[in-house]
Design an enzyme around this catalytic site. Sequence first.
Site, PDB file in Angstrom:
ATOM      1  N   GLU A   1       0.823  -1.215   0.000  1.00  0.00           N
ATOM      2  CA  GLU A   1       0.000   0.000   0.000  1.00  0.00           C
ATOM      3  C   GLU A   1       0.857   1.266   0.000  1.00  0.00           C
ATOM      4  O   GLU A   1       0.591   2.208   0.742  1.00  0.00           O
ATOM      5  CB  GLU A   1      -0.968  -0.009   1.198  1.00  0.00           C
ATOM      6  CG  GLU A   1      -1.945  -1.174   1.141  1.00  0.00           C
ATOM      7  CD  GLU A   1      -2.933  -1.225   2.293  1.00  0.00           C
ATOM      8  OE1 GLU A   1      -2.593  -0.741   3.382  1.00  0.00           O
ATOM      9  OE2 GLU A   1      -4.045  -1.752   2.106  1.00  0.00           O
TER      10      GLU A   1
ATOM     11  N   ASP B   1      -8.484  -8.590   4.664  1.00  0.00           N
ATOM     12  CA  ASP B   1      -8.210  -7.424   5.519  1.00  0.00           C
ATOM     13  C   ASP B   1      -9.294  -7.205   6.553  1.00  0.00           C
ATOM     14  O   ASP B   1     -10.132  -6.317   6.368  1.00  0.00           O
ATOM     15  CB  ASP B   1      -8.036  -6.179   4.644  1.00  0.00           C
ATOM     16  CG  ASP B   1      -7.521  -4.989   5.459  1.00  0.00           C
ATOM     17  OD1 ASP B   1      -7.061  -5.197   6.596  1.00  0.00           O
ATOM     18  OD2 ASP B   1      -7.579  -3.860   4.947  1.00  0.00           O
TER      19      ASP B   1
ATOM     20  N   GLU C   1     -12.843  -1.397  11.792  1.00  0.00           N
ATOM     21  CA  GLU C   1     -12.709  -0.716  10.505  1.00  0.00           C
ATOM     22  C   GLU C   1     -13.806  -1.136   9.528  1.00  0.00           C
ATOM     23  O   GLU C   1     -14.352  -0.304   8.810  1.00  0.00           O
ATOM     24  CB  GLU C   1     -11.326  -1.029   9.919  1.00  0.00           C
ATOM     25  CG  GLU C   1     -11.085  -0.412   8.556  1.00  0.00           C
ATOM     26  CD  GLU C   1      -9.677  -0.679   8.037  1.00  0.00           C
ATOM     27  OE1 GLU C   1      -8.855  -1.260   8.772  1.00  0.00           O
ATOM     28  OE2 GLU C   1      -9.401  -0.304   6.882  1.00  0.00           O
TER      29      GLU C   1
END
Lengths: 728, 728
Positions: A304, A378, A406
């Site tokens: 990332e 993720d 998240e």
Amino acid sequence: MTHPPDEDGYELWLRYSSPRDPEALLRLRQQLSAVVTVGSSPTLAAASAELRRGLGSLCGRAIPAGMDPTVPGAIVLAASGAQVLNAFGVAEKLHGLGREGFVIQAKADDDSPDSSLASGLWGGRTLIGGVTDVGVLYGAFHFLRLLATGHDVVDISVASEPKLALRLLNHWDNLDRTIERGYAGFSLWDWQKLPDYVDPRCRDYARACASVGINGSVLTNVNANSLVLTEPYIEKVAALGRVFRAYGIRVFLTARFSAPIELDGLPTADPRDKDVQAWWRRRVDNIYRVLPDFGGFVVKANSEGQPGPQNYGRSQAEGANLIADALAEHGGVMMWRAFVYDHEVPEDRAKQAYSEFKPLDGSFRANVAVQVKNGPVDFQPREPYHPLFGAMPKTPLLLELQLAQEYLGCATHLCYLAPLFKECLDSDTFADGPGSTVARVIDGSLQNHTLTGMCAVTNIGNDRNWCGHPFAAANWYAFGRLAWDHALSSGDIAEEWLRQTFSNDKRFVDPALEMMLASREAVVDYMTPLGLHHLMAVGHHYGPGPWVNEGRPDWTSVYFHRADAQGIGFDRTPRGSNAVEQYPEPLRAELADQARCPEELLLWFHHVPWDQPLASGRTLWQELCARYQRGVDAVRRMQSSWGDLQGAVDAARFVHVENLLRIQEQEARWWRDACVLYFQTFSKRPVPEGYEPAEKTLDEYRALRHYYVPGISNPFVPKAPRLPAKSR
Amino acid sequence: MTHPPDEDGYELWLRYSSPRDPEALLRLRQQLSAVVTVGSSPTLAAASAELRRGLGSLCGRAIPAGMDPTVPGAIVLAASGAQVLNAFGVAEKLHGLGREGFVIQAKADDDSPDSSLASGLWGGRTLIGGVTDVGVLYGAFHFLRLLATGHDVVDISVASEPKLALRLLNHWDNLDRTIERGYAGFSLWDWQKLPDYVDPRCRDYARACASVGINGSVLTNVNANSLVLTEPYIEKVAALGRVFRAYGIRVFLTARFSAPIELDGLPTADPRDKDVQAWWRRRVDNIYRVLPDFGGFVVKANSEGQPGPQNYGRSQAEGANLIADALAEHGGVMMWRAFVYDHEVPEDRAKQAYSEFKPLDGSFRANVAVQVKNGPVDFQPREPYHPLFGAMPKTPLLLELQLAQEYLGCATHLCYLAPLFKECLDSDTFADGPGSTVARVIDGSLQNHTLTGMCAVTNIGNDRNWCGHPFAAANWYAFGRLAWDHALSSGDIAEEWLRQTFSNDKRFVDPALEMMLASREAVVDYMTPLGLHHLMAVGHHYGPGPWVNEGRPDWTSVYFHRADAQGIGFDRTPRGSNAVEQYPEPLRAELADQARCPEELLLWFHHVPWDQPLASGRTLWQELCARYQRGVDAVRRMQSSWGDLQGAVDAARFVHVENLLRIQEQEARWWRDACVLYFQTFSKRPVPEGYEPAEKTLDEYRALRHYYVPGISNPFVPKAPRLPAKSR
């Protein structure tokens, strides 16, 4: 309806609330008279202070520090080597435990007749013995936990040690105090005033962590800032480290791979470059000079957008070893993240970490641990376990979990995560035959590692109640308890937490426990049922966006759900991406077989026709709709259960939860309706009967925009024409 | 040294601490028995709740709500029209007050002999009467203040009303919860969870504001974001407004002039465009539909990059009137900021606001107030008063102050600002002859305005103690008290605050008061003595940067200090920029004459030779050095005074202040040494004897870099070469 006095949640599970039952209170008072510490150290002082605070609060009267370990009602604190351990007959027991282990042993006075015990007149004493001082501290917190959850002091006989060496929180905190994926305010670390002023809250953070056995804190974001490695910041880090030290907590940092270039202008960060190697040694030496018990680094490299060894044609192992070598002589640990993927690599994103790291097994230094997320994508509401577990026998693997929700409703949705964590821990990797659970991989028992651990991306911010949602602290608590002992059950942990956080009243505990245990499955149902994953809106991870199809393919939703006229789901069988090959037999064959694949992972591994009948007798389409509805219904049940508990908890926390559940119900419907309407454009099938009509049209859901969602920068940037120049 | 129990500062000055003296406590208990409310409304309920909370805490026992206003010890709450006012003989007195006014009247029972009063057996009652309900609320808070600062209830006879109509806090809070110039954490407004969940802290904010008479809150940054004008945000704003309403606080917003373009794609924001006019009316109507008591807007236009009417060749007045027209029918106020300057305009920055606004006097709508900072530059430690005061007789002028210590040490330095505020308020504008103070301009008495007010950029954030430094809340408090009554003295306000915040013990109050009253002058001395201004480091306003000479000229330090081989200071006499011409006679002549200009403003108005002798007999250079040293010495005296107070306050706040004073002393030396070393490069004169040697060299001071300073975005952006592309 009258409520107990308002609470703001700051005290977490360390409220030490007096029992309401007068007999129970009397009994506590009779049993606990003074805290007697044998020896002295900051850690023993912390243990004693906590006991006096906690027992004083439980008993509703001050409990003094005493000098005489033989006085009736004494709570005696001592570490290995102290004479008093023999009197309690625990020296041997202690000998068998690791350095963080403890025993708690109640002992009736030799001359006190049994009848006095039965009458509640306890003439005995309690020993809290630790292999080292920090063991004493853990024992003190455990003793308080037992009393606060209603155990009788007379019955206590415990020996305990952690199953994992590293039990760490990862703070994704930036130096400007924003928190990536932080939903409970801003960073606790007030870098500006450190090192000269340390907020007392930092000590309370350490107390809470130590109370559940957490022994390390990674202060900074994995998307790292090299500035933290400069001397002024190391002084600030050390100021926190000094506060944490008494509580057995070591400080760790994240390291940016390109720091030698960024801080000192080196021409390269190549791990084979001598100057680079010397740079890391020098920087690390500087850290240890200021903070001798510094724990080490976490590094996110070549993932990332973060720099890494692959910028120089070197492997992840070479990168890890570069920094590990600098840490080694100081006993520091290098935690190297396996969360790597690349949109320029055509391979299924879920496969890439395995593909990249498995071949490196055996090439890491002894002080490197590879840090692996629970699942291969993720932190989704549900994923299969990460196939790297069990697949790298020569490498210590740390399990990385996420407490920050998240992808599970941030700090707004009630979602107790222990069932998710346990699902991973209990997964069988078959690495050494059946029973080779992920838990046994990470605790080292399966593949004979001593560098063992679990870490979790925290949900902690400077919100008064630490974690935003009044129930979110349960995830912090559960992480610590599971990192200490992964064999504990989700239910037992939740009950412990509820009793300490709210009330020991069974009329409260039972329904609240039911809410907690059902909550994670509710989120799965209203967000990503049947193995769906990664359906969230773009730019932030809040709200549904199953239609997202722009930008990096592996950041879109369509990449993952693959809905079309025929069906939905990601074919990861040999006919598809063949991600199943990364799992061992016999699991591989089971996952690859649509008929045998567990339904909760069905669309993770299979592209399934809309009319495929499932176990319920419903077609896939019908089942999908039913699950989405079930998720909403589950939230409404939570609302109803919570409503019934009015008066059982204080009004402040009651109203807080009540309001957040109202938001959760709205957002569960939002997820349900946006997803069902969107998937319906492919299935072309009617929504089954009994399903509520959507509030908005699909276009309206698609048009929703959310700015300034916490945890990520997504500012409102209006597309406005340039204004004419100013004129007067 | 033993301390009282730790406090975290959350309760501010509303601690309502019981007197330590048993006789005083007994007397309170005898005098206060029940709170009796005549009538009912949310505001009366808030007043009653606060009294029961406060009196309960002061008396150390619960004070019930009663029904009978004739019972001895009753505290009776009633607004105009209630029968009970006659019994206390205050109806007339109340009649003469404005809608926010109140009376407090103690009344002995008619049949109680004087002797019973003397003996402390009070058979009387107390009336808190308001012209309206909010007057009652203000009276309740005032009554509590009197008791908490040690007044005897028997003696109380008060009639009070505010001198200003608008008493507002300006929150420079962004929608991502960062705060421009915020040094005490992040915004209290949790936009993400609003409107569904309102943090209880927002109510406590309203309580604190109301307790000092603040009646409005501008929620958002003057560097405005048009998103806040959209419906979802208006719902959020309204949720706060509903909480504040009971406390007499109206909500205001900042409006971005280009919002019609940004939100709805209008081709222009020209005030003469009919669609633009209709747009503002529609948006404003929408706000009032949701929030009928919305207060209005603050606008910063054509200043520091904000859009404004000048982008369309229109005047500031036309811009203000555009939005004022939309607000007028709802009773809303348009506060238009005069803080304008432009680096493309060659005129002295200190002159530009006057030059631009004075000619507009008389061209604003009746519901426009022009908002003018206390001084003509920008919230410096010392400025002369802003020459617009008195110069726009036809226009209501609001005074804008800053509580956030943007240029006075942020929340790290102890600096009590009331003396700064009073300096401005007491300045004579001579607009209508001597005695035409700024206070009389803004309270409308001089030029006959009813739209009057004061506002202040807050220092409030989500730090537990609200304002960061334990003493910083004194500035919030002082602002409210001065906005209510600008005739109050700095010392009286400070003493009130100290007594309520810490202790009524004279041994504490006297030295702490001395610290507070000396603190602002100390900051002036160690930062910008003798009229120097705007010497701070670049990119943020933290630390010294007298050498700053790059970027916009009017943002540099050299623009303002003009040091050269001959001397230092900005010549604003007719030989220079002639800013003095904006001040009225006889002040103009005094300021223009170097011999008569007050020394504390000398270098603001004059370029003075290094060897010029000053009143002290020292040369300018010697005096400059002496003042810098005096500032450091003053901080050390504060340290010493505070050290002596150990034990007089709780340990938590004691240590907090002690640590921050240590930082302040370091930073005072930093300012002194950086400035003196830098100015010495021009003066070429030795530092006088008795002056401490600088710790670092000038080059070292110049090389210091500070990132992530709160209150502004100044990230660490390393100059690093591009990494090679990733390869494997």
